[in-house]
Design a protein around this motif. Structure first.
Motif, short mmCIF file in Angstrom:
data_model
loop_
_atom_site.label_atom_id
_atom_site.label_comp_id
_atom_site.label_asym_id
_atom_site.label_seq_id
_atom_site.Cartn_x
_atom_site.Cartn_y
_atom_site.Cartn_z
N THR A 204 0.87 -1.28 0.08
CA THR A 204 0.00 -0.05 -0.04
C THR A 204 0.87 1.22 0.03
O THR A 204 0.60 1.97 -0.65
CB THR A 204 -1.04 -0.07 1.07
OG1 THR A 204 -1.88 -1.17 1.18
CG2 THR A 204 -1.81 1.32 1.22
N ALA A 205 1.89 1.22 0.70
CA ALA A 205 2.93 2.43 0.87
C ALA A 205 3.59 2.51 -0.60
O ALA A 205 3.92 3.63 -0.91
CB ALA A 205 4.00 2.33 1.84
N LEU A 206 3.81 1.44 -1.29
CA LEU A 206 4.32 1.54 -2.52
C LEU A 206 3.65 1.61 -3.73
O LEU A 206 3.85 1.34 -4.79
CB LEU A 206 5.48 0.18 -2.52
CG LEU A 206 6.80 0.48 -1.75
CD1 LEU A 206 7.40 -1.08 -1.74
CD2 LEU A 206 7.42 1.47 -1.75
N ALA A 207 2.26 2.01 -3.49
CA ALA A 207 1.15 1.51 -4.37
C ALA A 207 1.65 2.60 -5.61
O ALA A 207 1.19 2.08 -6.92
CB ALA A 207 0.02 2.08 -4.05
N SER A 208 1.98 3.58 -5.50
CA SER A 208 2.21 4.69 -6.85
C SER A 208 3.37 3.83 -7.58
O SER A 208 3.28 3.88 -8.87
CB SER A 208 2.77 5.75 -6.34
OG SER A 208 1.63 6.62 -5.50
N GLU A 209 4.62 3.46 -6.73
CA GLU A 209 5.65 3.00 -7.65
C GLU A 209 5.37 1.61 -8.28
O GLU A 209 5.76 1.51 -9.47
CB GLU A 209 6.93 2.93 -6.64
CG GLU A 209 7.64 4.10 -6.13
CD GLU A 209 6.73 4.54 -4.95
OE1 GLU A 209 5.54 4.05 -4.53
OE2 GLU A 209 7.46 5.16 -3.93
N ALA A 210 4.61 0.72 -7.46
CA ALA A 210 4.37 -0.61 -8.12
C ALA A 210 3.05 -0.43 -9.29
O ALA A 210 3.41 -0.95 -10.41
CB ALA A 210 3.68 -1.39 -7.12
N GLY A 211 2.31 0.32 -8.99
CA GLY A 211 1.35 0.84 -9.90
C GLY A 211 1.77 1.38 -11.30
O GLY A 211 1.55 0.84 -12.56
#
Length: 233
Positions: A204-211
């Protein structure tokens, strides 16, 4: 010689789809059902049943859920490591069952437990990759599996409320990323559930990067993210 038993996985998925449809107020999700994987007569019967879901009274929800649970089988057993999984006999079935159970736990953590998960799609995603040792490291395998699961639409039928849990990012990308972080983590059996929760929070914290990596279909970027953050779970 007795006839081989039919593949139970698409039937489990169809029953889960029926349960999902009833829980969502009688909506039909025929596009989510793996009817093409069922034998002809079974597909026709399942299709007829699913087309009638809209007329099922809300009071039948508990009955449908109970019937589905009987057919689901032991899907809650934890998986081992990703490397150990790919070396198993019939690894595609173990992968599909484990991914189903893990994604269900992740979605509960994300407060979106009603999203439909396709075990058949998870198995198909695994089979598209061929022999995994040719993919290289665990991180490379995880990245390839992540994109294959996303392409196969292993998560389906998310409501607007489900999607709003993570504004600006795709729920399926976060859930898949969390499960892969968990699969590569150094955990004991006793820590399995706590580790999966931690992986979900990190995803969830890395959602932007992973997305962004999912959206670009950038396996190299996903591999780099897994390599950097798997030890943080």
């Amino acid at each position: 010689m007795p006839s081989p038993l039919p593949d139970a996985m698409p039937l489990r998925d169809a029953l889960r789809g029926l349960r999902h449809a009833v829980r969502r107020g009688g909506e039909t999700f025929l596009d989510a059902m793996p009817l093409g994987s069922l034998p002809g007569p079974a597909a026709g019967l399942a299709g007829s049943v699913l087309r009638e879901v809209g007329s099922i009274a809300e009071g039948l929800n508990a009955v449908a859920s109970g019937f589905a649970r009987i057919a689901l089988g032991a899907s809650d057993e934890p998986l081992g490591s990703l490397q150990g999984l790919t070396g198993r006999q019939n690894a595609e079935d173990a992968f599909a069952k484990g991914i189903y159970a893990a994604l269900r736990a992740v979605l509960r953590r994300l407060q979106a437990p009603s999203v439909y998960i396709s075990e058949t799609a998870a198995r198909d995603a695994y089979l598209t990759l061929g022999p995994h040792p040719q993919l290289g490291s665990d991180e490379a395998i995880a990245a390839a599996l992540s994109l294959a699961l996303s392409d196969a639409k292993v998560l389906r039928g998310a409501s607007a409320g489900d999607a709003d849990r993570l504004p600006g990012v795709a729920l399926d990308h976060v859930a898949i990323f969390a499960v892969m972080l968990w699969l590569m983590s150094d955990r004991s059996d006793a820590d399995d559930h706590a580790t999966l929760d931690a992986a979900t929070d990190l995803a969830t914290a890395l959602a932007s990067e992973a997305g962004a990596a999912f959206q670009a279909r950038d396996a190299g970027q996903l591999e780099a993210l897994y390599a950097e953050f798997q030890s943080h779970v």
